[in-house]
Design an enzyme around this catalytic site. Structure first.
Site, PDB file in Angstrom:
ATOM      1  N   ASP A  96     -18.535  33.977 -76.037  1.00  0.00           N
ATOM      2  CA  ASP A  96     -19.420  32.975 -75.064  1.00  0.00           C
ATOM      3  C   ASP A  96     -20.588  32.362 -75.984  1.00  0.00           C
ATOM      4  O   ASP A  96     -21.012  31.171 -75.614  1.00  0.00           O
ATOM      5  CB  ASP A  96     -20.162  33.746 -73.991  1.00  0.00           C
ATOM      6  N   GLY A  97     -21.154  33.094 -76.987  1.00  0.00           N
ATOM      7  CA  GLY A  97     -22.261  32.407 -77.762  1.00  0.00           C
ATOM      8  C   GLY A  97     -21.620  31.085 -78.138  1.00  0.00           C
ATOM      9  O   GLY A  97     -22.583  30.033 -78.456  1.00  0.00           O
ATOM     10  N   ASP A 153     -43.428  40.011 -67.803  1.00  0.00           N
ATOM     11  CA  ASP A 153     -42.909  39.540 -69.100  1.00  0.00           C
ATOM     12  C   ASP A 153     -42.385  37.915 -68.768  1.00  0.00           C
ATOM     13  O   ASP A 153     -42.099  37.717 -70.148  1.00  0.00           O
ATOM     14  CB  ASP A 153     -41.784  40.355 -69.436  1.00  0.00           C
ATOM     15  N   PHE A 188     -27.949  38.457 -64.777  1.00  0.00           N
ATOM     16  CA  PHE A 188     -27.191  39.656 -64.388  1.00  0.00           C
ATOM     17  C   PHE A 188     -27.882  41.068 -64.882  1.00  0.00           C
ATOM     18  O   PHE A 188     -28.113  41.967 -64.022  1.00  0.00           O
ATOM     19  CB  PHE A 188     -25.766  39.813 -64.647  1.00  0.00           C
TER      20      PHE A 188
END
Length: 340
Positions: A66-67, A171, A186
């Site tokens: 996917d990257g 954060d 997710f």
């Protein structure tokens, strides 16, 4: 005969160590394509559009995970060129085929035997303090705004359509498209959104607030995120884990649906729901099913026969300490695994 152009996008390690890339290129050339190979796509600066593939490119074949598909998306942004993903990584959620199916993939591409799945893209405008125009960028998966100083919180104000919804130290936050809802969002506790849903979601990251919860807005709405002037940390924005930059206090970030889309080539009619279950190896049979299986043969207790339906409904059995059934799975005993 008109010239047919294809681009193969992969990464250097795969090209140097594997034969799949050479096989794919060879088969594309046999099918009549002129093939260009791109195997090292450095992330461009935030707000800078890298060179795109030419408009006469028929398809971009991505060999990787996917990257690699996210890197390829930069090459086809603002074009109508589709991407076909062949998974060489781990999950490969966006990929259409696995590596052992490369022959079938190339055959289908050569005969135009595929459909187009248009995926929503998020557009982001970054207004630096005192700026007269924004820095623009986009994301297929997600846009993250996080603290630049890892030892301090970033103070944020969240607005939807210019109405303030919340403010907190955290954060950071993730703004995700439906495509990105199975990625970082997710893992951060956000819901899965089906690709045909026209929406964006915002997920707070470790917010120091009681009521900081995920927000989902429709495609006509806009998330506005302000880094407050008194924030203890500057911000850091990142699109799809690639294009990034620091943001000072007083910066405003606005995210909405883009007018552009990403075109994924689909060679099968497998619904997203099936893909979700198979790619994440979801444990669709839970601990209650074990109770049903045990009760299916009917259990005899104290001279009484209890039908399986009673166990499935959770009926307490006389003499037992609790309701019929088994205990929940212990850590490590669940079927399947967590998402990537």
């Amino acid at each position: 005969m008109a010239k047919r152009n294809a681009v193969v996008v992969t990464h250097t390690r795969l090209r140097q160590t594997g034969t799949v890339v050479a096989e794919a290129v060879s088969q594309l050339r046999v099918a009549g394509f002129e093939v260009a190979i791109i195997d090292n796509t450095e992330a461009p600066d935030f707000g800078v559009q890298p060179p795109c593939v030419s408009d006469d490119t028929e398809i971009v074949v991505v060999l990787g995970g996917d990257g690699t598909i996210l890197r390829a998306a930069e090459l086809v942004h603002c074009t109508q060129v589709p991407i076909l993903g062949v998974n060489m990584g781990h999950v490969g959620f966006l990929a259409e085929f696995e590596s052992f199916q490369i022959d079938e993939a190339i055959r289908r591409v050569s005969t135009h035997d595929y459909s187009i799945d248009e995926r929503m893209i998020a557009h982001v405008d970054v207004w630096l303090p005192g700026a007269t125009k924004p820095i623009e960028d986009w994301a297929l998966n997600d846009i993250t705004l996080e603290r630049a100083d890892r030892g301090k919180m970033v103070e944020l104000s969240i607005r939807v359509d210019d109405v303030e919804m919340n403010s907190f130290g955290a954060d950071g936050v993730i703004v995700s498209t439906p495509t990105g809802s199975t990625a970082y969002a997710f893992s951060a506790g956000g819901p899965v959104m089906w690709p045909n849903v026209k929406a964006l979601q915002l997920i707070p990251l470790a917010a120091h607030a009681l009521f900081a919860r995920p927000l989902i807005i429709g495609s006509g709405s806009t998330f506005t995120i302000d880094i407050l002037d008194d924030s203890m940390s500057e911000g850091w924005i990142c699109c799809d884990g690639r294009r990034q930059r620091a943001l000072p206090q007083g910066t405003r970030v606005m995210v909405r649906e883009s007018r552009d889309t990403l075109r994924l080539a689909r060679l099968s009619g497998v619904p997203f729901t099936n893909r979700l279950v198979s790619k994440f190896d979801l444990p669709v049979v839970g601990w209650r099913e074990h109770a049903r299986n045990e009760a299916s043969s009917q259990s005899l207790h104290h001279g009484h026969t209890f039908p399986a339906a009673a166990y499935a409904a959770g009926v307490a059995v006389a003499g037992d300490a609790g309701v019929a059934g088994t205990e929940p799975d212990k850590p490590g005993e669940r079927d399947g695994k967590a998402g990537s």
